[in-house]
Write an enzyme that holds these catalytic residues in place. Structure first.
Site, mmCIF file in Angstrom:
data_model
loop_
_atom_site.group_PDB
_atom_site.id
_atom_site.type_symbol
_atom_site.label_atom_id
_atom_site.label_comp_id
_atom_site.label_asym_id
_atom_site.label_seq_id
_atom_site.Cartn_x
_atom_site.Cartn_y
_atom_site.Cartn_z
ATOM 1 N N GLY A 20 0.787 -1.156 -0.058
ATOM 2 C CA GLY A 20 -0.172 -0.001 -0.079
ATOM 3 C C GLY A 20 0.778 1.319 -0.035
ATOM 4 O O GLY A 20 0.365 2.301 0.462
ATOM 5 N N GLY A 23 -0.434 4.511 -1.221
ATOM 6 C CA GLY A 23 -1.557 5.314 -0.693
ATOM 7 C C GLY A 23 -1.011 6.370 0.076
ATOM 8 O O GLY A 23 0.215 6.732 0.468
ATOM 9 N N ARG A 45 1.218 -3.176 -7.235
ATOM 10 C CA ARG A 45 0.245 -3.841 -8.305
ATOM 11 C C ARG A 45 0.789 -3.193 -9.762
ATOM 12 O O ARG A 45 0.961 -2.258 -10.093
ATOM 13 C CB ARG A 45 -1.011 -3.513 -8.256
ATOM 14 C CG ARG A 45 -1.726 -3.968 -6.952
ATOM 15 C CD ARG A 45 -3.063 -3.894 -6.959
ATOM 16 N NE ARG A 45 -3.774 -2.633 -6.307
ATOM 17 C CZ ARG A 45 -4.861 -2.229 -6.067
ATOM 18 N NH1 ARG A 45 -5.866 -3.381 -6.333
ATOM 19 N NH2 ARG A 45 -5.495 -1.098 -5.795
ATOM 20 N N LYS A 142 -11.048 -5.498 10.971
ATOM 21 C CA LYS A 142 -9.856 -5.431 11.602
ATOM 22 C C LYS A 142 -9.542 -6.295 12.836
ATOM 23 O O LYS A 142 -8.650 -6.922 12.964
ATOM 24 C CB LYS A 142 -9.668 -3.927 11.899
ATOM 25 C CG LYS A 142 -9.503 -2.967 10.699
ATOM 26 C CD LYS A 142 -9.290 -1.471 11.314
ATOM 27 C CE LYS A 142 -9.220 -0.554 9.823
ATOM 28 N NZ LYS A 142 -8.793 0.702 10.163
HETATM 29 N N1 LIG Z 1 -7.022 7.082 11.702
HETATM 30 C C1 LIG Z 1 -7.494 7.738 10.723
HETATM 31 O O1 LIG Z 1 -7.998 8.907 10.869
HETATM 32 C C2 LIG Z 1 -7.358 7.080 9.359
HETATM 33 C C3 LIG Z 1 -7.777 7.613 8.182
HETATM 34 C C4 LIG Z 1 -7.660 7.152 6.935
HETATM 35 C C5 LIG Z 1 -7.152 5.888 6.825
HETATM 36 N N2 LIG Z 1 -6.692 5.288 8.147
HETATM 37 C C6 LIG Z 1 -5.939 4.043 7.877
HETATM 38 O O2 LIG Z 1 -4.636 4.095 6.942
HETATM 39 C C7 LIG Z 1 -4.383 2.851 6.325
HETATM 40 C C8 LIG Z 1 -4.200 3.073 4.903
HETATM 41 O O3 LIG Z 1 -5.232 3.920 4.440
HETATM 42 P P1 LIG Z 1 -5.329 4.907 3.224
HETATM 43 O O4 LIG Z 1 -6.427 5.998 3.156
HETATM 44 O O5 LIG Z 1 -3.848 5.749 3.432
HETATM 45 O O6 LIG Z 1 -5.202 4.204 1.778
HETATM 46 P P2 LIG Z 1 -5.195 4.566 0.421
HETATM 47 O O7 LIG Z 1 -4.594 6.036 0.443
HETATM 48 O O8 LIG Z 1 -6.721 4.118 -0.219
HETATM 49 O O9 LIG Z 1 -4.127 3.683 -0.244
HETATM 50 C C9 LIG Z 1 -4.153 2.260 -0.481
HETATM 51 C C10 LIG Z 1 -3.029 1.500 -0.910
HETATM 52 O O10 LIG Z 1 -3.408 0.040 -1.072
HETATM 53 C C11 LIG Z 1 -2.977 -0.355 -2.082
HETATM 54 N N3 LIG Z 1 -3.616 -1.498 -2.581
HETATM 55 C C12 LIG Z 1 -5.196 -1.557 -2.500
HETATM 56 N N4 LIG Z 1 -5.415 -2.829 -3.062
HETATM 57 C C13 LIG Z 1 -4.202 -3.728 -3.087
HETATM 58 C C14 LIG Z 1 -3.829 -4.856 -3.111
HETATM 59 N N5 LIG Z 1 -4.924 -5.713 -3.678
HETATM 60 N N6 LIG Z 1 -2.614 -5.096 -3.420
HETATM 61 C C15 LIG Z 1 -1.542 -4.622 -2.910
HETATM 62 N N7 LIG Z 1 -1.853 -3.136 -2.672
HETATM 63 C C16 LIG Z 1 -3.126 -2.836 -2.688
HETATM 64 C C17 LIG Z 1 -3.144 0.798 -3.136
HETATM 65 O O11 LIG Z 1 -2.299 0.666 -4.294
HETATM 66 P P3 LIG Z 1 -2.642 1.000 -5.732
HETATM 67 O O12 LIG Z 1 -1.869 2.413 -5.800
HETATM 68 O O13 LIG Z 1 -2.184 0.173 -6.781
HETATM 69 O O14 LIG Z 1 -3.948 1.454 -5.714
HETATM 70 C C18 LIG Z 1 -2.689 1.943 -2.343
HETATM 71 O O15 LIG Z 1 -1.125 1.908 -2.421
HETATM 72 C C19 LIG Z 1 -5.732 2.080 6.512
HETATM 73 O O16 LIG Z 1 -5.094 1.268 7.903
HETATM 74 C C20 LIG Z 1 -6.610 2.964 7.242
HETATM 75 O O17 LIG Z 1 -7.522 2.434 7.976
HETATM 76 C C21 LIG Z 1 -6.707 5.728 9.261
#
Ligand SMILES: NC(=O)c1ccc[n+]([C@@H]2O[C@H](COP(=O)([O-])OP(=O)(O)OC[C@H]3O[C@@H](n4cnc5c(N)ncnc54)[C@H](OP(=O)(O)O)[C@@H]3O)[C@@H](O)[C@H]2O)c1
Length: 264
Positions: A20, A23, A45, A142
């Site tokens: 990820g 992301g 990916r 989770k």
């Molecule tokens: N505490 C808070 O307020 C808060 C807020 C938001 C998120 N979070 C947490 O932060 C974490 C990440 O969230 P985010 O918002 O940063 O995520 P995000 O920006 O949506 O990024 C998701 C990442 O996962 C990759 N991915 C998705 N499906 C995949 C697969 N099948 N195989 C390999 N890689 C894959 C995506 O790759 P691609 O580039 O290939 O799509 C991207 O790099 C999560 O645990 C979430 O719960 C916490």
């Protein structure tokens, strides 16, 4: 005994795989891992390599020394191949996809070389949080992943950090707004309940500090810096002082808030 930031026996740093990495939070993990001197790997990916918005980032990762590995959470052989090259795995896929880590858990078990797994959590503690069935089962999923990790006896750390700062804080906790209000503010409940707001880069730094620290092995690491805990009333007051202007307060009860969420 390895403590915070210590090297492993033999003077080497743990090799870290971030899943990820493209992301929003994953990028911070990659930066923090590199900054701490860990050999850093990213599982990316295949289609993402040719995605315009990601290719620049991936080039900058490569230039910084990140080893890019092709693979995905759905592709068992790619996971196994990646895992065999590293000591630590940190997953940062979105909450909606956490159950996709089940195949990763199987691969970690089979690889047998992973000294620490940090699953995708980075929010409230899923074993403690209480929701009113409006979270699309994010926390339930989770918690399910936690049980799978524990069942397989995989060394782990769960990172519990409450809110990322980019959520809610920029709008002064006003759903739908991107900037703080300048005339009226909705105050939910008494407005006195405190929440913890943490910068993503700080969460990433603490996560990387935790990976080689024996004190965090098989535990939940709670990030609750006291200086980051604020109630809505406190935040509103800070903003009013900054603006030199008082806001009109609209008080919203718990019942009204739940009703409006259900309505939307
Ligand atoms: N505490 C808070 O307020 C808060 C807020 C938001 C998120 N979070 C947490 O932060 C974490 C990440 O969230 P985010 O918002 O940063 O995520 P995000 O920006 O949506 O990024 C998701 C990442 O996962 C990759 N991915 C998705 N499906 C995949 C697969 N099948 N195989 C390999 N890689 C894959 C995506 O790759 P691609 O580039 O290939 O799509 C991207 O790099 C999560 O645990 C979430 O719960 C916490």
């Amino acid at each position: 005994m390895a403590m915070v930031g210590e090297e492993k026996a033999g003077g080497s740093r743990s090799k870290v795989l971030v899943i990820g990495a493209t992301g929003r939070f994953g990028q911070e993990l990659v930066k923090a891992s590199l900054a701490a001197g860990h050999p850093t790997y990213a599982l990316v990916r295949e289609p993402t390599f040719s995605r315009a918005d990601a290719s620049l980032l991936l080039r900058s990762f490569s230039a910084s020394g990140v080893t890019l590995l092709k693979g995905s959470l759905q592709d068992f052989p790619s996971l196994l191949e990646a895992l065999k090259q590293v000591d630590v795995v940190i997953c940062a896929v979105p909450s909606s996809q956490v159950l996709e880590q089940k195949l990763l858990i199987r691969a970690i078990k089979q690889a047998g070389c992973i000294e620490r797994f940090i699953p995708s959590e980075f929010g409230a503690d899923p074993d403690k949080v209480q929701t009113v069935e409006m979270d699309h089962d994010f926390y339930k999923k989770k918690a399910e992943i936690r049980r799978c990790i524990e069942k397989e006896g995989i060394p782990h750390t769960y990172i519990s950090c409450n809110f990322f700062q980019r959520y809610l804080l920029p709008s002064l906790i006003q759903p739908g707004l991107k900037t703080p209000p300048t005339d009226k503010v909705k105050i939910f409940g008494s407005g006195n309940v405190k929440a913890v707001f943490v910068k993503e880069s700080d969460v990433a730094t603490f996560t990387i500090c935790a990976i080689d620290d024996t004190r965090t092995l098989n535990k939940v690491l709670y990030l609750r810096p006291s200086g980051n805990a604020y109630s809505q009333n406190e935040l509103t007051e800070i903003w009013e002082v900054k603006m030199g202007k008082k806001l009109e307060k609209i008080h919203v009860t718990e019942e009204q808030l739940l009703k409006s969420i259900h309505g939307s």
